[in-house]
Design a protein around this motif. Sequence first.
Motif, PDB file in Angstrom:
ATOM      1  N   GLY A 214       0.783  -1.224   0.000  1.00  0.00           N
ATOM      2  CA  GLY A 214       0.000   0.000   0.000  1.00  0.00           C
ATOM      3  C   GLY A 214       0.812   1.269   0.000  1.00  0.00           C
ATOM      4  N   VAL A 215       2.098   1.162   0.276  1.00  0.00           N
ATOM      5  CA  VAL A 215       2.985   2.323   0.243  1.00  0.00           C
ATOM      6  C   VAL A 215       3.716   2.327  -1.103  1.00  0.00           C
ATOM      7  N   GLU A 216       3.621   3.443  -1.834  1.00  0.00           N
ATOM      8  CA  GLU A 216       4.245   3.562  -3.146  1.00  0.00           C
ATOM      9  C   GLU A 216       5.554   4.356  -3.032  1.00  0.00           C
ATOM     10  N   TRP A 217       6.630   3.769  -3.503  1.00  0.00           N
ATOM     11  CA  TRP A 217       7.902   4.487  -3.626  1.00  0.00           C
ATOM     12  C   TRP A 217       8.169   4.617  -5.116  1.00  0.00           C
ATOM     13  N   THR A 218       7.934   5.809  -5.653  1.00  0.00           N
ATOM     14  CA  THR A 218       7.972   6.038  -7.093  1.00  0.00           C
ATOM     15  C   THR A 218       9.230   6.797  -7.479  1.00  0.00           C
ATOM     16  N   PHE A 240      17.700  10.127 -11.793  1.00  0.00           N
ATOM     17  CA  PHE A 240      16.672   9.398 -11.056  1.00  0.00           C
ATOM     18  C   PHE A 240      16.194  10.337  -9.946  1.00  0.00           C
ATOM     19  N   ARG A 241      14.889  10.510  -9.785  1.00  0.00           N
ATOM     20  CA  ARG A 241      14.420  11.350  -8.687  1.00  0.00           C
ATOM     21  C   ARG A 241      13.072  10.843  -8.172  1.00  0.00           C
ATOM     22  N   PRO A 242      12.785  11.089  -6.894  1.00  0.00           N
ATOM     23  CA  PRO A 242      11.486  10.666  -6.346  1.00  0.00           C
ATOM     24  C   PRO A 242      10.347  11.370  -7.071  1.00  0.00           C
ATOM     25  N   ASP A 243       9.224  10.693  -7.187  1.00  0.00           N
ATOM     26  CA  ASP A 243       8.056  11.238  -7.865  1.00  0.00           C
ATOM     27  C   ASP A 243       6.811  10.677  -7.202  1.00  0.00           C
ATOM     28  N   THR A 244       5.666  11.108  -7.644  1.00  0.00           N
ATOM     29  CA  THR A 244       4.385  10.572  -7.169  1.00  0.00           C
ATOM     30  C   THR A 244       3.514  10.265  -8.370  1.00  0.00           C
ATOM     31  N   SER A 250      -2.625   5.595  -9.028  1.00  0.00           N
ATOM     32  CA  SER A 250      -2.462   4.933  -7.730  1.00  0.00           C
ATOM     33  C   SER A 250      -3.624   3.988  -7.450  1.00  0.00           C
ATOM     34  N   LYS A 251      -4.823   4.399  -7.822  1.00  0.00           N
ATOM     35  CA  LYS A 251      -5.993   3.544  -7.618  1.00  0.00           C
ATOM     36  C   LYS A 251      -5.885   2.265  -8.446  1.00  0.00           C
TER      37      LYS A 251
END
Length: 319
Positions: A214-218, A240-244, A250-251
């Motif tokens: 349930g936790v997304e690391w994008t 490379f960089r964190p994103d959402t 996500s659903k």
Amino acid sequence: MAPGSVLIVSESADLHASAMTATLREQHGLTPIHLDLRDFPTEFGSFRVDRLGTTRSLSHLIGLDEVGAVWWRRPHPSVVPAGVRAADDAYRQAECDAFIQGLLWSIPALWVNDPGADRTAGRKIVQLETARRAGFAVPETLITNDPDEARGFVESRPGPVVYKRTGTSRAEFSETRIIAATDYAKLAGIRSAPTTFQDYIAAECDLRVVWVDGVEWTVRIDSQAGVGRVDSRLDTSVEFRPDTLPASVSKSLATLMGALGLSFGVLDIRLGTDGEYYFLEVNPQGQFAYLEIKTGLPIFQSLGNLLVHGDGAVPEWTD
């Protein structure tokens, strides 16, 4: 959970298993049990059931009956013992698998991932069908061992088509490539090795998403800036960089992982130049250490929290 109550099933030289061991020690004061299935049947094992309950043992491990969580990371088949005839090995392998898998799978623990779900979800055809039903955009795809059908598919598409492996075994690395006219002569080879053919998606970037219950690391990969424009795995020198992810993606991701029965997985998603997020694949045993190294995202800590507490959240990283 008591110390020693996390079991990691993986090859001895697995860097991810070593990093998780260090994380559990540093973050939770816990030393996990590490099991390489190639140690069996060199080592002794037993399972016993009686009026008092059940007990499990492997001669080189302590605390198997106290395991509360299992990371089913990268299991290997057992190694053929010296002196076993090739003609007898199929029987030996079947008996070893039945014992060691039954011994482990019967442990009433939190499984990351459940071995049955892990095996089914590793089939790319299952992934594509489930992703489509979950609401993901999926590139038009043909998986076949029919050379004529493959050629017809490639010639019928309005743009480039890539070809790639259909299986997920630890065979030699196989690059995803755009099929060219000069490759048509090689299509006869798919008769014995069904191959995946898929519309090439012109990309803005690639995303690699580590799902921890349930936790997304994008992670956003600037794949189009280097030599990995077709296959982002080919160039780790780009940014490379964190994103959402957008809420709608996500659903779909949560629906997909729930339907596959996975509490952990590493997904490849391509953001097209048309603004659509295309599902490519999910690996239930995927690599992610390099993502943490490049971005600083606490992925190992998240997975460690899941194994110890049943929750992959990392509070200081919560939006």
